[in-house]
Design a protein around this motif. Sequence first.
Motif, PDB file in Angstrom:
ATOM      1  N   LEU A 327       0.821  -1.207   0.000  1.00 46.71           N
ATOM      2  CA  LEU A 327       0.000   0.000   0.000  1.00 46.71           C
ATOM      3  C   LEU A 327       0.853   1.253   0.000  1.00 46.71           C
ATOM      4  O   LEU A 327       1.978   1.266   0.521  1.00 46.71           O
ATOM      5  CB  LEU A 327      -0.930   0.015   1.210  1.00 46.71           C
ATOM      6  CG  LEU A 327      -2.020  -1.062   1.258  1.00 46.71           C
ATOM      7  CD1 LEU A 327      -2.804  -0.938   2.553  1.00 46.71           C
ATOM      8  CD2 LEU A 327      -2.939  -0.960   0.060  1.00 46.71           C
ATOM      9  N   PHE A 328       0.314   2.288  -0.587  1.00 46.65           N
ATOM     10  CA  PHE A 328       0.957   3.599  -0.591  1.00 46.65           C
ATOM     11  C   PHE A 328       0.009   4.577   0.087  1.00 46.65           C
ATOM     12  O   PHE A 328      -1.147   4.730  -0.325  1.00 46.65           O
ATOM     13  CB  PHE A 328       1.240   4.041  -2.027  1.00 46.65           C
ATOM     14  CG  PHE A 328       1.759   5.451  -2.144  1.00 46.65           C
ATOM     15  CD1 PHE A 328       3.025   5.785  -1.714  1.00 46.65           C
ATOM     16  CD2 PHE A 328       0.960   6.447  -2.711  1.00 46.65           C
ATOM     17  CE1 PHE A 328       3.496   7.076  -1.830  1.00 46.65           C
ATOM     18  CE2 PHE A 328       1.428   7.741  -2.829  1.00 46.65           C
ATOM     19  CZ  PHE A 328       2.703   8.060  -2.390  1.00 46.65           C
ATOM     20  N   ARG A 329       0.474   5.199   1.153  1.00 49.87           N
ATOM     21  CA  ARG A 329      -0.338   6.153   1.896  1.00 49.87           C
ATOM     22  C   ARG A 329       0.165   7.566   1.583  1.00 49.87           C
ATOM     23  O   ARG A 329       1.344   7.862   1.792  1.00 49.87           O
ATOM     24  CB  ARG A 329      -0.257   5.884   3.390  1.00 49.87           C
ATOM     25  CG  ARG A 329      -1.148   6.808   4.241  1.00 49.87           C
ATOM     26  CD  ARG A 329      -0.844   6.617   5.718  1.00 49.87           C
ATOM     27  NE  ARG A 329      -1.107   5.261   6.139  1.00 49.87           N
ATOM     28  CZ  ARG A 329      -2.268   4.853   6.640  1.00 49.87           C
ATOM     29  NH1 ARG A 329      -3.260   5.719   6.779  1.00 49.87           N
ATOM     30  NH2 ARG A 329      -2.441   3.602   6.990  1.00 49.87           N
ATOM     31  N   GLN A 330      -0.720   8.399   1.100  1.00 45.08           N
ATOM     32  CA  GLN A 330      -0.347   9.761   0.727  1.00 45.08           C
ATOM     33  C   GLN A 330      -1.277  10.753   1.419  1.00 45.08           C
ATOM     34  O   GLN A 330      -2.485  10.538   1.487  1.00 45.08           O
ATOM     35  CB  GLN A 330      -0.440   9.950  -0.785  1.00 45.08           C
ATOM     36  CG  GLN A 330       0.126  11.266  -1.287  1.00 45.08           C
ATOM     37  CD  GLN A 330       0.083  11.347  -2.805  1.00 45.08           C
ATOM     38  OE1 GLN A 330      -0.898  11.002  -3.424  1.00 45.08           O
ATOM     39  NE2 GLN A 330       1.172  11.813  -3.417  1.00 45.08           N
ATOM     40  N   THR A 331      -0.706  11.834   1.919  1.00 48.80           N
ATOM     41  CA  THR A 331      -1.507  12.849   2.596  1.00 48.80           C
ATOM     42  C   THR A 331      -2.329  13.632   1.579  1.00 48.80           C
ATOM     43  O   THR A 331      -1.792  14.182   0.624  1.00 48.80           O
ATOM     44  CB  THR A 331      -0.606  13.816   3.385  1.00 48.80           C
ATOM     45  OG1 THR A 331       0.128  13.076   4.358  1.00 48.80           O
ATOM     46  CG2 THR A 331      -1.448  14.871   4.101  1.00 48.80           C
ATOM     47  N   ARG A 332      -3.619  13.626   1.791  1.00 49.74           N
ATOM     48  CA  ARG A 332      -4.531  14.379   0.940  1.00 49.74           C
ATOM     49  C   ARG A 332      -5.400  15.286   1.806  1.00 49.74           C
ATOM     50  O   ARG A 332      -5.466  15.121   3.026  1.00 49.74           O
ATOM     51  CB  ARG A 332      -5.433  13.431   0.130  1.00 49.74           C
ATOM     52  CG  ARG A 332      -4.678  12.525  -0.831  1.00 49.74           C
ATOM     53  CD  ARG A 332      -4.289  13.238  -2.102  1.00 49.74           C
ATOM     54  NE  ARG A 332      -3.547  12.396  -3.036  1.00 49.74           N
ATOM     55  CZ  ARG A 332      -3.777  12.341  -4.333  1.00 49.74           C
ATOM     56  NH1 ARG A 332      -4.734  13.070  -4.858  1.00 49.74           N
ATOM     57  NH2 ARG A 332      -3.055  11.573  -5.114  1.00 49.74           N
ATOM     58  N   ILE A 333      -6.062  16.221   1.169  1.00 55.53           N
ATOM     59  CA  ILE A 333      -6.920  17.168   1.878  1.00 55.53           C
ATOM     60  C   ILE A 333      -8.380  16.767   1.649  1.00 55.53           C
ATOM     61  O   ILE A 333      -8.814  16.599   0.514  1.00 55.53           O
ATOM     62  CB  ILE A 333      -6.693  18.612   1.406  1.00 55.53           C
ATOM     63  CG1 ILE A 333      -5.215  18.975   1.559  1.00 55.53           C
ATOM     64  CG2 ILE A 333      -7.573  19.569   2.200  1.00 55.53           C
ATOM     65  CD1 ILE A 333      -4.711  18.936   2.980  1.00 55.53           C
ATOM     66  N   GLY A 334      -9.108  16.630   2.764  1.00 47.64           N
ATOM     67  CA  GLY A 334     -10.495  16.232   2.678  1.00 47.64           C
ATOM     68  C   GLY A 334     -11.448  17.386   2.934  1.00 47.64           C
ATOM     69  O   GLY A 334     -11.126  18.560   2.720  1.00 47.64           O
ATOM     70  N   ARG A 335     -12.620  17.036   3.420  1.00 45.82           N
ATOM     71  CA  ARG A 335     -13.673  18.021   3.650  1.00 45.82           C
ATOM     72  C   ARG A 335     -13.226  19.069   4.669  1.00 45.82           C
ATOM     73  O   ARG A 335     -12.603  18.747   5.686  1.00 45.82           O
ATOM     74  CB  ARG A 335     -14.934  17.317   4.146  1.00 45.82           C
ATOM     75  CG  ARG A 335     -16.103  18.229   4.406  1.00 45.82           C
ATOM     76  CD  ARG A 335     -17.242  17.447   5.013  1.00 45.82           C
ATOM     77  NE  ARG A 335     -18.298  18.323   5.469  1.00 45.82           N
ATOM     78  CZ  ARG A 335     -19.272  17.964   6.277  1.00 45.82           C
ATOM     79  NH1 ARG A 335     -19.321  16.710   6.734  1.00 45.82           N
ATOM     80  NH2 ARG A 335     -20.195  18.818   6.644  1.00 45.82           N
ATOM     81  N   ASP A 336     -13.503  20.329   4.352  1.00 47.54           N
ATOM     82  CA  ASP A 336     -13.168  21.477   5.211  1.00 47.54           C
ATOM     83  C   ASP A 336     -11.672  21.598   5.489  1.00 47.54           C
ATOM     84  O   ASP A 336     -11.265  22.137   6.509  1.00 47.54           O
ATOM     85  CB  ASP A 336     -13.927  21.401   6.534  1.00 47.54           C
ATOM     86  CG  ASP A 336     -15.434  21.473   6.351  1.00 47.54           C
ATOM     87  OD1 ASP A 336     -15.868  22.155   5.397  1.00 47.54           O
ATOM     88  OD2 ASP A 336     -16.168  20.856   7.139  1.00 47.54           O
ATOM     89  N   GLY A 337     -10.848  21.076   4.578  1.00 48.72           N
ATOM     90  CA  GLY A 337      -9.401  21.247   4.683  1.00 48.72           C
ATOM     91  C   GLY A 337      -8.701  20.294   5.624  1.00 48.72           C
ATOM     92  O   GLY A 337      -7.516  20.486   5.921  1.00 48.72           O
ATOM     93  N   ARG A 338      -9.383  19.246   6.101  1.00 47.96           N
ATOM     94  CA  ARG A 338      -8.755  18.301   7.019  1.00 47.96           C
ATOM     95  C   ARG A 338      -7.893  17.310   6.251  1.00 47.96           C
ATOM     96  O   ARG A 338      -8.285  16.785   5.215  1.00 47.96           O
ATOM     97  CB  ARG A 338      -9.818  17.554   7.825  1.00 47.96           C
ATOM     98  CG  ARG A 338     -10.545  18.431   8.841  1.00 47.96           C
ATOM     99  CD  ARG A 338     -11.397  17.582   9.773  1.00 47.96           C
ATOM    100  NE  ARG A 338     -12.539  17.010   9.070  1.00 47.96           N
ATOM    101  CZ  ARG A 338     -13.733  17.587   9.024  1.00 47.96           C
ATOM    102  NH1 ARG A 338     -13.939  18.754   9.624  1.00 47.96           N
ATOM    103  NH2 ARG A 338     -14.721  16.999   8.379  1.00 47.96           N
ATOM    104  N   GLU A 339      -6.695  17.034   6.784  1.00 49.89           N
ATOM    105  CA  GLU A 339      -5.779  16.092   6.157  1.00 49.89           C
ATOM    106  C   GLU A 339      -6.145  14.652   6.528  1.00 49.89           C
ATOM    107  O   GLU A 339      -6.659  14.384   7.613  1.00 49.89           O
ATOM    108  CB  GLU A 339      -4.335  16.375   6.582  1.00 49.89           C
ATOM    109  CG  GLU A 339      -3.781  17.699   6.080  1.00 49.89           C
ATOM    110  CD  GLU A 339      -2.318  17.864   6.416  1.00 49.89           C
ATOM    111  OE1 GLU A 339      -1.778  16.996   7.148  1.00 49.89           O
ATOM    112  OE2 GLU A 339      -1.698  18.840   5.954  1.00 49.89           O
ATOM    113  N   PHE A 340      -5.876  13.739   5.605  1.00 50.63           N
ATOM    114  CA  PHE A 340      -6.067  12.312   5.889  1.00 50.63           C
ATOM    115  C   PHE A 340      -5.115  11.513   5.012  1.00 50.63           C
ATOM    116  O   PHE A 340      -4.595  12.010   4.010  1.00 50.63           O
ATOM    117  CB  PHE A 340      -7.523  11.881   5.645  1.00 50.63           C
ATOM    118  CG  PHE A 340      -7.924  11.861   4.192  1.00 50.63           C
ATOM    119  CD1 PHE A 340      -7.891  10.678   3.464  1.00 50.63           C
ATOM    120  CD2 PHE A 340      -8.331  13.024   3.542  1.00 50.63           C
ATOM    121  CE1 PHE A 340      -8.261  10.651   2.135  1.00 50.63           C
ATOM    122  CE2 PHE A 340      -8.713  13.006   2.207  1.00 50.63           C
ATOM    123  CZ  PHE A 340      -8.667  11.825   1.501  1.00 50.63           C
TER     124      PHE A 340
END
Length: 485
Positions: A327-340
Amino acid sequence: MTLLSVRRERIASTTPSRALRYLPATAFVLDLAVMLGIGTVAILGRAHLAVFDNATDVSSSLRVAGPLMMVGWLLAISTAGGYTRNVFGAGTDEYRRVLNASLVAAGLAGVGCYLAKFSLSRGFFVLAFALGIPALILGRSLLRRAVHQARRRGALQQRVLIAGSRSHIDEIASVLRREPWLGYHVVGALTPAYDLSEETKSGIPVLGHTDEATEVVKEAGVDVIFFAGGGVGSASQMRKFVWEVEQHDVQVVVAPSVTDISSERIRVRPVGGLPLMHIDPPTAIDASRIGKRVFDMVGSLALLLVFAPLFLLTALRVKGHDGGPVLFRQTRIGRDGREFGCLKFRTMVTDAEELLARLHAEHGHGEGLFKLKEDPRITGPGQWMRRFSIDELPQLVNVLRGEMSLVGPRPPLPREVATYDDDTHRRLRVRPGMTGLWQVSGRSDLSWSEAVRLDLYYVDNWSMLQDLTILSKTVGAVFSSRGAY
């Protein structure tokens, strides 16, 4: 002879698409063929399945009732405007008219036979309309698809003249060019008298001024005239123009300065003879309600169970290729600017992030999503995973955890969000999705501005029906592999 006259004569000399005149007749013949086919099926079905009927021979009554039902059905569709030329090609109005007319025809046939005490086979009646209505709508859908394909190839075009200020003209023209399936070919423009330009910024030739609309329409022989902002000075001027061109088979369209708003949010309500357009608020808040979340949870859990064998096969192939992480885990921006942490099957070499800066410099990358058709970082297994979007299946876990949705805007990287303007930030008002309008509209083949436009359209016009439509289209987009790299 003036330059404007030469331009008008040049446009008038081009051959219009005569096939458009036969579109209503084509639809009529298609409906007739469908009814004949369904009528035959209904007769055979009634005879062999004995639906609602006993062994009584009603063939003689069918020879009378069958043709009468068919004629009445066609008349109902015609009366409802199902063969009006302006209903073809776009929108749901065509389907709605066919459906309503068919229901009326069914009701009249049933009530008429009851009042006249006519012995009509109930099996034939039920089969004819139960199968006939979906078949008619399917036939119209296939006809529309054929029309869209022809228009994309440059056929079945309508010559369009746009009247208004230059900025409004270019705005309307860009939408018409972006959607070639509509069949609108912009041939010229009319600008206010104070504007002495020979063409608009996008290169549309100016054929005259807005107060010369009637004269230009007659000389140039256009099929449709769009009135955009600045096109008319008053309501009385518009009414007079409509009167003057009523004998020239010219379609008049008023195009307000509103784009990227779904029909569900628009209500036109005439008040005192003045048509007022009411625009409902954007639906971004609705896209975050519990109904969509329950749908995401149930859907992601079901898909995880269905794709479990594929997960195992993919994991073994990635691990067996180079021994690196699956698996490759990459930081992305979700709803209301929260990182996941966005999960994917690894499709690149283990040092892909280190090579990214060099690739940016080599290709002069500025803003937006960076993708290459021939990316040297992609592994062998990664090629086929990306082709069919298998690498994105682990994001079902993100959906189950509430970080993503099955349908929504593409999850952006933090560095992309850092370059967002105020308008683009609206993409973050809903959860990002595994698929979306960008997925079913070309994926990586889209420009950055077009991808943003589609995401903003989704945010402002969300509906559960739209989500279901996007999910159904995603299957075709994945298997076609268009824009997947």
